[in-house]
Design a protein around this motif. Structure first.
Motif, PDB file in Angstrom:
ATOM      1  N   UNK A   1       0.827  -1.216   0.000  1.00  0.00           N
ATOM      2  CA  UNK A   1       0.000   0.000   0.000  1.00  0.00           C
ATOM      3  C   UNK A   1       0.854   1.255   0.000  1.00  0.00           C
ATOM      4  N   UNK A   2       1.959   1.241   0.741  1.00  0.00           N
ATOM      5  CA  UNK A   2       2.821   2.420   0.773  1.00  0.00           C
ATOM      6  C   UNK A   2       3.474   2.668  -0.582  1.00  0.00           C
ATOM      7  N   UNK A   3       3.824   1.588  -1.287  1.00  0.00           N
ATOM      8  CA  UNK A   3       4.394   1.757  -2.628  1.00  0.00           C
ATOM      9  C   UNK A   3       3.397   2.433  -3.559  1.00  0.00           C
ATOM     10  N   UNK A   4       2.120   2.066  -3.409  1.00  0.00           N
ATOM     11  CA  UNK A   4       1.084   2.649  -4.267  1.00  0.00           C
ATOM     12  C   UNK A   4       0.772   4.094  -3.863  1.00  0.00           C
ATOM     13  N   UNK A   5       0.665   4.333  -2.549  1.00  0.00           N
ATOM     14  CA  UNK A   5       0.253   5.652  -2.075  1.00  0.00           C
ATOM     15  C   UNK A   5       1.379   6.680  -2.140  1.00  0.00           C
TER      16      UNK A   5
END
Length: 715
Positions: A161-165
Motif C-alpha cells: 500500500x505504501x508503494x502505491x500511495x
C-alpha cells in the motif's frame, strides 16, 4: 587459481563496500511501513506478535528492492504471503523434531530449485526459509501461529500500500534502463570517431528490453516517452557501426571520414540529450552545433553509396528518438497508431507454469541449480541438528546463516559467508554496546529495530557486509523488544553464524558445481547462436524482405543471450580454484573477442539489408546454409576439444564469387565472416606449430596478430 588465492579474492569481495547511488526516500518508505506494522502489532497484540509481523514487513520491503521489473506491490504481497504460509506450516510441525526436519528439507530443496525461475524468486524463497526458522519459535499455539501468519500478510499489504500511495520515482527504474541504453549508444558513437571498429556491449540494450517487458496493467499507465525509443535505439546501433567501419563505409582518412566523424559526434550529442530527457522526464535540449551538423546539405555531396545510405538512415532514426523522448505530455493519436505493441509480462499466477517448466528443465544431477538445492538442503538439515544438540540455545542461527549465504555459484557463496560473519560481528557488537548503555525498553527497542532496518534498506546495494551488520543489529533489537536479553542471543548468534557459514563453504568444496569445466560448452553455444544470426542475415540477401525481419531479430536476441551466458560463466569461473585443461584463459579471451566481432560483422550486414523487391542474390542462400551447418559442426568440435574447420563456408564463398555480387557491402561482409571464423580457429588452436628441419617454426610471423588489418579483429 589456488584455493588460497580463491579464498583471498572471495573474502575481499565479501568485505568490499561499493559506492552506489543511494535511495533514501525508498529506504524511508520501507522503514515507515515496518514502523506501522510494529506499532499496530504492539498496540493490539503485544511484543510477540509484533516481532513476527515485523519479519513479514521487513522481508516484504526487501522484496521491493530486488532487481525486478514487476510492480513492487506484487513483490511485497508475494513475499509476505509466502512467508506467512512457511511460518504457519513450520509451526504445525515444530514440536516434532523429525517432522519439522522433513518439512525444513522439503522447503529448503524447493527454495534451492526456485533459483531456476530467476534470482528474485530464489532470494525471496531462501529468505522465507531462513526467517521461518526464527518465527516458528515465537507463537505458543496453533491459533497464535495463524494470527502471526495473518500479521505477516498484513505486513506485506502495508508495504504494498505504501508503494502505491507514496511512489518514489514512479517508472524511475524503467526510465533509467532506457536512458542507460541511449547513453551507451551515445558513448559508442563518440568512440567510433577514433576507433571505427570499437566494441559495443549490448547489455544496456538487453536491460532496456527487460524493462520494456511489462504487465498489462503497467501498459495502461506507461509514460509516452517510454513507448518506442528502445526499438529505435536497437536500429541505431548497426547504422552507427556501418557508418564508421572502413570495410563497408568510407576510407580511414579524407573528407569523407571527417564528415562521418562530424555525424558521429552529432549523434552522440543527440542521444545524450534524449537520454537526459527520458531519465528526468523533461523536454529535450539539443546542442546547436549538433543540430547544425545534422542539417547541413553537404552530406549528399561528400558521402556516396553505402555510407550515404547509412547517414540518411541515421538522421531519420535520430529524428524518431527525439520525437519519442520529447513526447512527455502524453501520447498523441498518431503516436498511439504507430507505437509498437508492448512486450507483455505474465502475471504472477500466469508465471507459475513457466517457473515449473524452468525448474523441471534443471532437474538433472549436473545442473548447478539442482546441485545447489541438494547442497543447501543437506547443510540446513545438518546445521539444524547441530544447533539442536549443541548446548548453546537458539540453534536455528546455524541453518539460517547457511541458507542465507549459499548460492548456486562458488564466488557468491564464499564471499557472502565472509560478509555475513564479518557483518554479524560488527552489528552485534554495536547493538550490544547500545543495549548495555541505554537499557532500552519495548518501545525504544522497536524504534531502534526500525532504524536498523532503514539503514539496511539504504545500504543494501553497497555490499553484503554493510547490509549484514544492519540485519544483525535489527535482530538483536527486535528480539530484545520481545523480552530476550542480549546475553541470550548475541554469543550463540556469533558462534552459530560462524558454524553455518563454515558448513556452507565446506559443502561447496565437497559437492561443487564448478563453472570452469563448462566454459567450452558455453562458448560452443555462443558460436551456434552467432552462426544462426549471421546465417539469418545473409539469407535475407537471397530473399529480400525489407527491414522487418522477425527471424533476424529472434536470432539476434538469442545471440545476445548466449553472449551474456558466456560472460556470466567467465565471471563465475575466474575465482574458482580449478583449472580447465582444455581451454586456457588466454584462448578463452581471444575466442570471446572473435565471437563478439563475428556478431558485429553480421550486424554490419544487417544494417544494409535489401529492400523488398530488390534483386535477390541466390548464392547468399547457399552461404547462409553453409554458415548454419558449419557453426553447428564447429560447436561440436569445440566441445570435443578439436579446432573447428570452415571449408564449407569457404567453398560457398568461392561459388558466390563466380556468380558476381551486385553490392560490395554484401561481398565484403561475407568475406569478413569467413575471416572472423578463421580467427576463431586460430584462437582455439593452442597446439605448438611444427618445426622445420632448421628448427624454425612453420607459423607465419603475421599469425601473431590479425591476418586482416581491416577485418573485424583489428582493434
Amino acid at each position: 587459481m589456488t584455493w588460497l588465492r580463491a579464498l583471498k579474492e572471495t573474502a575481499r569481495a565479501g568485505l568490499t563496500v561499493e559506492r552506489k547511488r543511494l535511495e533514501p526516500l525508498v529506504a524511508l518508505r520501507g522503514a515507515a511501513g515496518l514502523a506501522v506494522v510494529i506499532g499496530l502489532s504492539l498496540t493490539l497484540f503485544g511484543p510477540a506478535v509484533a516481532a513476527s509481523s515485523a519479519f513479514g514487513a521487513f522481508q516484504a520491503a526487501i522484496a521491493t528492492f530486488q532487481r525486478s521489473w514487476r510492480p513492487r506491490p506484487e513483490l511485497a504481497l508475494a513475499s509476505g504471503t509466502s512467508l506467512a504460509v512457511s511460518t504457519f506450516l513450520g509451526y504445525l510441525t515444530g514440536s516434532h523434531l523429525l517432522l519439522f526436519l522433513a518439512l525444513l528439507c522439503l522447503w529448503t530443496f524447493l527454495a534451492g530449485l526456485s533459483w531456476a525461475a530467476g534470482p528474485t524468486v530464489g532470494i525471496i524463497a531462501s529468505s522465507n526459509v531462513a526467517i521461518m526458522l526464527v518465527t516458528v519459535t515465537i507463537p505458543t499455539s496453533v491459533v497464535a501461529a495463524a494470527g502471526h501468519a495473518a500479521m505477516m500478510i498484513v505486513g506485506g499489504c502495508v508495504q504494498a500500500a505504501l508503494v502505491i500511495l507514496f511512489p518514489v520515482r514512479r517508472w524511475g527504474a524503467h526510465r533509467d534502463a532506457l536512458a542507460d541504453a541511449l547513453a551507451a549508444e551515445a558513448d559508442y558513437a563518440r568512440r567510433l570517431r577514433h576507433d571505427p571498429v570499437a566494441a559495443f556491449d549490448p547489455e544496456p540494450l538487453m536491460a532496456a528490453r527487460d524493462a520494456a517487458t511489462i504487465t498489462a496493467r503497467q501498459a495502461r499507465t506507461r509514460p509516452a516517452e517510454l513507448h518506442g525509443a528502445r526499438g529505435v535505439a536497437e536500429r541505431i546501433r548497426p547504422v552507427l557501426a556501418s557508418l564508421a567501419d572502413p570495410a563497408v563505409g568510407v576510407p580511414e582518412e579524407g573528407k569523407e571520414r571527417d564528415r562521418v566523424r562530424e555525424l558521429l559526434a552529432a549523434a552522440g550529442a543527440v542521444l545524450d540529450a534524449a537520454a537526459r530527457a527520458i531519465r528526468h522526464g523533461v523536454p529535450v535540449k539539443i546542442p546547436p552545433e549538433a543540430q547544425a551538423a545534422l542539417r547541413t546539405p553537404d552530406t549528399g555531396a561528400i558521402l556516396t553509396g553505402p555510407a550515404y545510405r547509412a547517414a540518411t538512415r541515421l538522421g531519420a532514426l535520430l529524428k524518431d528518438v527525439l520525437e519519442t523522448a520529447g513526447n512527455s505530455n502524453g501520447p498523441s493519436a498518431e503516436a498511439d497508431r504507430t507505437a509498437p505493441a508492448p512486450l507483455l509480462r505474465p502475471t504472477l499466477f500466469a508465471l507459475i507454469p513457466a517457473a515449473v517448466r524452468a525448474v523441471r528443465a534443471e532437474l538433472r544431477h549436473e545442473s548447478p541449480v539442482t546441485r545447489h538445492a541438494i547442497r543447501v538442503t543437506a547443510v540446513a538439515a545438518a546445521g539444524y541438528l547441530l544447533g539442536h544438540w549443541l548446548p548453546l540455545g537458539h540453534g536455528y542461527w546455524a541453518p539460517m546463516a547457511s541458507v542465507m549465504v549459499m548460492r548456486p555459484d562458488f564466488s557468491q557463496t564464499y564471499s557472502r559467508a565472509v560478509a555475513r560473519f564479518g557483518g554479524t560481528l560488527v552489528g552485534v557488537a554495536l547493538a550490544t554496546g547500545l543495549v548495555q548503555l541505554a537499557h532500552p525498553g519495548t518501545g525504544l527497542s522497536a524504534a531502534l529495530a526500525v532504524i536498523c532496518a532503514g539503514m539496511m534498506y539504504l545500504l543494501m546495494r553497497t555490499g553484503q557486509v554493510a547490509a549484514q551488520a544492519c540485519v544483525a543489529a535489527y535482530v538483536v533489537f527486535l528480539l530484545g523488544m520481545g523480552g530476550q536479553q542480549w546475553t541470550q542471543t548475541v554469543p550463540e548468534r556469533v558462534v552459530l553464524t560462524l558454524l553455518g557459514g563454515v558448513l556452507g563453504m565446506i559443502a561447496y568444496a565437497l559437492y561443487p558445481a564448478w563453472e570452469t569445466p563448462r566454459l567450452r560448452t558455453r562458448l560452443a553455444d555462443w558460436l551456434v547462436a552467432d552462426g544462426r544470426y549471421a546465417a539469418a542475415v545473409v539469407d535475407r540477401y537471397a530473399h529480400p524482405a525489407g527491414k522487418a525481419c522477425p527471424d533476424v531479430r529472434e536470432a539476434l536476441l538469442a545471440a545476445r543471450d548466449a553472449r551474456v551466458a558466456w560472460q556470466e560463466a567467465v565471471d563465475r569461473a575466474k575465482n574458482e580454484p580449478v583449472r580447465h585443461r582444455g581451454l586456457s584463459r588466454a584462448a578463452a579471451a581471444d575466442a570471446e573477442e572473435v565471437l563478439a566481432q563475428l556478431g558485429r560483422v553480421a550486424m554490419l550486414m544487417e544494417a544494409h539489408l535489401p529492400e523488398r523487391g530488390d534483386t535477390p542474390v541466390p548464392a547468399a542462400a547457399r552461404l547462409a546454409d553453409a554458415l548454419r551447418k558449419s557453426t553447428e559442426q564447429g560447436a561440436k568440435a569445440l566441445r570435443e576439444r578439436r579446432v573447428p574447420k570452415w571449408e564449407a563456408v569457404r567453398t560457398a564463398l568461392d561459388e558466390w564469387d563466380g556468380e558476381g555480387v551486385p553490392d560490395r557491402v554484401v561481398r565484403r561482409g561475407a568475406g569478413l565472416l569467413l575471416e572472423t571464423l578463421d580467427e576463431l580457429s586460430d584462437a582455439l588452436d593452442t597446439s605448438p606449430p611444427p618445426m622445420l628441419v632448421d628448427g624454425t617454426s612453420t607459423k607465419r610471423p603475421d599469425d601473431e596478430g590479425p591476418r586482416n588489418p581491416e577485418g573485424p579483429a583489428a582493434r
